[in-house]
Design a protein around this motif. Sequence first.
Motif, short mmCIF file in Angstrom:
data_model
loop_
_atom_site.label_atom_id
_atom_site.label_comp_id
_atom_site.label_asym_id
_atom_site.label_seq_id
_atom_site.Cartn_x
_atom_site.Cartn_y
_atom_site.Cartn_z
N SER A 212 34.34 24.35 36.40
CA SER A 212 35.64 24.08 37.35
C SER A 212 36.35 25.29 37.81
N HIS A 213 36.04 26.53 37.62
CA HIS A 213 36.60 27.75 38.05
C HIS A 213 35.45 28.79 38.71
N ARG A 214 34.33 28.26 38.90
CA ARG A 214 33.38 29.20 39.53
C ARG A 214 33.46 29.20 40.95
N GLY A 215 33.00 30.17 41.71
CA GLY A 215 33.07 30.52 43.18
C GLY A 215 34.31 31.20 43.54
N ARG A 216 35.21 31.59 42.68
CA ARG A 216 36.64 32.09 43.15
C ARG A 216 36.63 33.75 42.85
N GLY A 217 35.35 34.10 42.36
CA GLY A 217 35.61 35.65 42.26
C GLY A 217 35.82 35.99 40.75
N LEU A 218 36.07 34.99 40.09
CA LEU A 218 36.57 35.12 38.49
C LEU A 218 35.81 36.10 37.95
N ALA A 219 34.34 35.91 37.52
CA ALA A 219 33.61 36.85 36.81
C ALA A 219 33.79 38.51 37.27
N ASP B 299 35.99 43.78 36.28
CA ASP B 299 36.77 44.88 36.85
C ASP B 299 37.80 44.97 35.84
N GLY B 300 38.63 43.97 35.34
CA GLY B 300 39.85 44.12 34.31
C GLY B 300 39.48 44.56 32.91
N LEU B 301 38.40 44.22 32.54
CA LEU B 301 37.81 44.97 31.35
C LEU B 301 37.57 46.14 31.50
N ASP C 241 48.53 47.31 38.00
CA ASP C 241 47.96 47.93 37.11
C ASP C 241 46.44 48.34 37.29
N LEU C 242 45.95 47.81 38.17
CA LEU C 242 44.42 48.21 38.71
C LEU C 242 44.48 48.91 39.97
N PRO C 243 43.33 50.08 39.87
CA PRO C 243 43.43 50.65 41.04
C PRO C 243 42.90 49.93 42.23
N ALA C 244 42.86 50.53 43.31
CA ALA C 244 42.61 49.56 44.51
C ALA C 244 40.94 48.96 44.37
N GLU C 245 40.17 49.71 44.09
CA GLU C 245 38.59 49.10 44.17
C GLU C 245 38.63 48.12 42.82
N PHE C 246 39.41 47.75 42.21
CA PHE C 246 39.24 46.52 41.21
C PHE C 246 39.81 45.40 41.68
N LEU C 247 38.92 44.34 41.57
CA LEU C 247 39.67 43.17 42.07
C LEU C 247 40.58 42.57 41.15
N GLU C 248 41.31 41.87 41.98
CA GLU C 248 42.58 40.99 41.31
C GLU C 248 42.06 39.65 40.64
N MET C 249 42.70 39.23 39.87
CA MET C 249 42.51 38.02 39.26
C MET C 249 42.82 36.66 40.23
N PRO C 250 42.05 35.84 40.45
CA PRO C 250 42.35 34.57 41.51
C PRO C 250 43.82 34.08 40.99
N GLU C 251 44.11 33.51 42.04
CA GLU C 251 45.63 33.00 41.90
C GLU C 251 45.42 31.82 40.95
N GLY C 252 46.77 31.78 40.06
CA GLY C 252 46.71 30.94 38.76
C GLY C 252 46.20 31.06 37.72
N LEU C 253 45.35 32.27 37.77
CA LEU C 253 44.60 32.80 36.44
C LEU C 253 45.35 34.15 35.87
N ARG C 254 45.01 34.48 34.66
CA ARG C 254 45.60 35.55 34.23
C ARG C 254 44.66 36.22 33.06
N ILE C 255 44.44 37.41 32.91
CA ILE C 255 43.40 38.10 32.14
C ILE C 255 44.22 38.41 30.71
N ASP C 256 43.40 38.16 29.72
CA ASP C 256 43.93 38.34 28.55
C ASP C 256 43.01 38.70 27.34
N ARG C 257 43.55 39.42 26.43
CA ARG C 257 42.50 39.92 25.22
C ARG C 257 42.27 38.61 24.47
N PRO C 258 40.88 38.21 23.89
CA PRO C 258 40.63 37.03 23.34
C PRO C 258 41.08 37.23 21.84
#
Length: 185
Positions: A100-107, A112-114, A7-24
């Motif tokens: 516990s999830h820092r340092g993986r590029g999650l932010a 990018d996902g938002l 769903d994301l253009p190439a310049e957008f970062l993907e979510m780290p493995e084991g995580l998913r993006i969602d609407r709050p």
Amino acid sequence: MTAAPTDLPAEFLEMPEGLRIDRPEVADGAALWRIAKDSETLDLNSSYSYLLWCRDFAGTSVVARDTADPEGLPVGFVTGYVRPERPDTLLVWQVAVDASHRGRGLAAALLDGLTARVARERTISGVETTITPGNIASERLFTSYAARHGASVEREVLFGSGHFPHSPDGPHDPEVLYRIGPLSL
């Protein structure tokens, strides 16, 4: 909404493995408050405000959920809103990731996902945020975001220390406005 990598253009970062993006959802408000509190860098808003944010600004905010967590509690978030006077500008209010999830590029992936989700729904030409001087992690997050999206960054003090009320904790640092754009989304 869960964004799949396709769903994301190439310049957008993907979510780290084991995580998913969602609407709050409103039920996420307490977890967002805890993550913000535990960050020890964000201005902590009232727990009530995080509940309202998850209700009223869910369309311009995202959370990350650990796919292995049966409760699906958020482990990171980005809150934002579209500026009423500048409807092509997404203002990012807060970004926080559980320790516990820092340092993986999650932010960066959440940001990018938002942006991708909001851009699918409306024309977005810029992103704004404020950062207190010395918050190196936020400075790097937003300057790397601008570089990924071919945008420039303008900085100016939006709110000086004198704008904030006096506090027993001492003066509030100034808030520097980062204006990022134009974006190539």
